[in-house]
Design an enzyme around this catalytic site. Structure first.
Site, PDB file in Angstrom:
ATOM      1  N   LYS A  59       0.864  -1.183   0.000  1.00 63.15           N
ATOM      2  CA  LYS A  59       0.000   0.000   0.000  1.00 63.15           C
ATOM      3  C   LYS A  59       0.899   1.232   0.000  1.00 63.15           C
ATOM      4  O   LYS A  59       1.813   1.350   0.819  1.00 63.15           O
ATOM      5  CB  LYS A  59      -0.883  -0.003   1.258  1.00 63.15           C
ATOM      6  CG  LYS A  59      -1.889   1.142   1.349  1.00 63.15           C
ATOM      7  CD  LYS A  59      -3.029   0.966   0.371  1.00 63.15           C
ATOM      8  CE  LYS A  59      -4.126   2.000   0.589  1.00 63.15           C
ATOM      9  NZ  LYS A  59      -4.987   1.657   1.746  1.00 63.15           N
ATOM     10  N   SER A  61       1.151   5.738  -1.011  1.00 62.95           N
ATOM     11  CA  SER A  61       0.500   6.977  -1.401  1.00 62.95           C
ATOM     12  C   SER A  61       0.409   7.021  -2.916  1.00 62.95           C
ATOM     13  O   SER A  61       1.346   6.616  -3.613  1.00 62.95           O
ATOM     14  CB  SER A  61       1.308   8.187  -0.913  1.00 62.95           C
ATOM     15  OG  SER A  61       1.484   8.159   0.484  1.00 62.95           O
ATOM     16  N   THR A 109       0.765  11.765  -0.563  1.00 59.93           N
ATOM     17  CA  THR A 109      -0.214  12.568  -1.284  1.00 59.93           C
ATOM     18  C   THR A 109      -0.494  13.859  -0.523  1.00 59.93           C
ATOM     19  O   THR A 109      -0.699  14.916  -1.126  1.00 59.93           O
ATOM     20  CB  THR A 109      -1.508  11.766  -1.481  1.00 59.93           C
ATOM     21  OG1 THR A 109      -1.206  10.547  -2.179  1.00 59.93           O
ATOM     22  CG2 THR A 109      -2.530  12.554  -2.281  1.00 59.93           C
ATOM     23  N   ALA A 110      -0.471  13.793   0.794  1.00 59.20           N
ATOM     24  CA  ALA A 110      -0.699  14.984   1.611  1.00 59.20           C
ATOM     25  C   ALA A 110       0.328  16.070   1.303  1.00 59.20           C
ATOM     26  O   ALA A 110      -0.013  17.253   1.185  1.00 59.20           O
ATOM     27  CB  ALA A 110      -0.640  14.614   3.092  1.00 59.20           C
ATOM     28  N   HIS A 146      -5.423  10.258   8.105  1.00 59.40           N
ATOM     29  CA  HIS A 146      -5.936   9.158   8.922  1.00 59.40           C
ATOM     30  C   HIS A 146      -6.829   9.681  10.057  1.00 59.40           C
ATOM     31  O   HIS A 146      -7.683  10.529   9.832  1.00 59.40           O
ATOM     32  CB  HIS A 146      -4.786   8.310   9.470  1.00 59.40           C
ATOM     33  CG  HIS A 146      -3.876   7.747   8.431  1.00 59.40           C
ATOM     34  ND1 HIS A 146      -4.318   7.227   7.236  1.00 59.40           N
ATOM     35  CD2 HIS A 146      -2.524   7.618   8.399  1.00 59.40           C
ATOM     36  CE1 HIS A 146      -3.300   6.806   6.524  1.00 59.40           C
ATOM     37  NE2 HIS A 146      -2.196   7.028   7.198  1.00 59.40           N
TER      38      HIS A 146
END
Length: 270
Positions: A59, A61, A109-110, A146
């Site tokens: 997993k 980003s 991504t943030a 999150h």
């Protein structure tokens, strides 16, 4: 090429409730699929692990996938995306957006979405340290992901900007936060098989929401069961079964335009 049987895959994902909920059925053999060797890591640690080839399935980003496109496929299942799901920027009361801003990793991504607002002095740290760092004045602002969306007000912090809303207003698309990457050397047929297994795991989780309760609680950073449930309800949605391919492509083009990673013509999905 299809997956050989028996075959064990190295699968790395985060300890966040959406991931442990979505992948619980596969990890515990409740749906048919290859056996797994699992590793649970912070999202930026996962991004770094994927770059180093340290997992078969991981997993990551979506922004980090821009660095992996030549070596990995991105699956349509198992991702995190949607409207109203994006990162948020918070600060102490009276703080303006600016100064030193904590981000949950350079590859996330943030971090890429923060660039929609301009250039800032950023400080990378684990996502679960950011709220406390802002509250203590170690940094001026912080980008939360999150569980942070649900807990920042309890920590006395104020919302300064919703980066997901900023993305949605500019692009008219859901925010593609994370996705599952599979090494290209496993080949497209095997990647599609893994995609199908993950889809079955997500469907099992949604049909049997209590089955993963202990597994989710054992790994969650935020122990409040209500927060865990809200986290799952927000991030495990229809996009977890079918990522919006247009949104993913748009984010990757944006990252290329911002020189966050090199341009690539490699196909994204298997």
């Amino acid at each position: 090429m299809r997956l050989a049987e028996p075959m064990s895959l190295r699968f790395a994902f985060s300890p966040c409730p959406n991931d442990t909920f979505a992948f619980h059925a596969w990890v515990h053999g409740l749906v048919p699929g290859p056996e797994l060797e699992t590793t649970l890591l912070d999202i930026e640690e996962l991004n770094v692990l994927a770059e180093g080839g340290g997992a078969d399935v991981v997993k990551v980003s979506v922004a980090a996938y821009g660095r992996l496109r030549e070596t990995h496929f991105l699956l349509r299942t198992g991702g995190a995306a949607g409207y109203g799901t994006g990162p948020i920027v918070v600060g102490r009361e009276g703080q303006a957006l600016g100064g030193r801003i904590a981000i949950p990793g350079e590859r996330t991504t943030a971090a890429l979405l923060l660039g929609l607002l301009g250039s800032f002095d950023t400080v990378a740290m684990r996502f679960d340290r950011i709220e406390a760092a802002v509250a203590a004045g170690e940094v001026d602002c912080g980008v939360l992901i999150h569980e942070g969306r649900f807990t920042f007000e309890q920590k006395g912090l104020a919302l300064l900007c919703d980066l997901g809303a900023e993305w949605e207003s500019r692009f008219g698309l859901p925010v593609p936060l994370g996705g599952v990457a599979v090494r290209r050397d496993l080949q497209a047929d095997a990647a599609r098989e893994i995609e199908s297994v993950i889809g079955e795991s997500v469907r099992y989780a949604r049909a049997h929401p209590d089955a993963s309760r202990e597994y989710v609680a054992a790994h969650a950073q935020e122990m409040d069961a209500v927060v865990q449930r809200r986290h799952i309800e927000l991030y495990v949605n229809d996009y977890t079964l079918a990522l919006d391919e247009h949104a993913v492509a748009a984010l990757l083009r944006h990252g290329e335009d911002q020189h966050a990673f090199a341009k690539s013509a490699a196909p994204i999905f298997p």
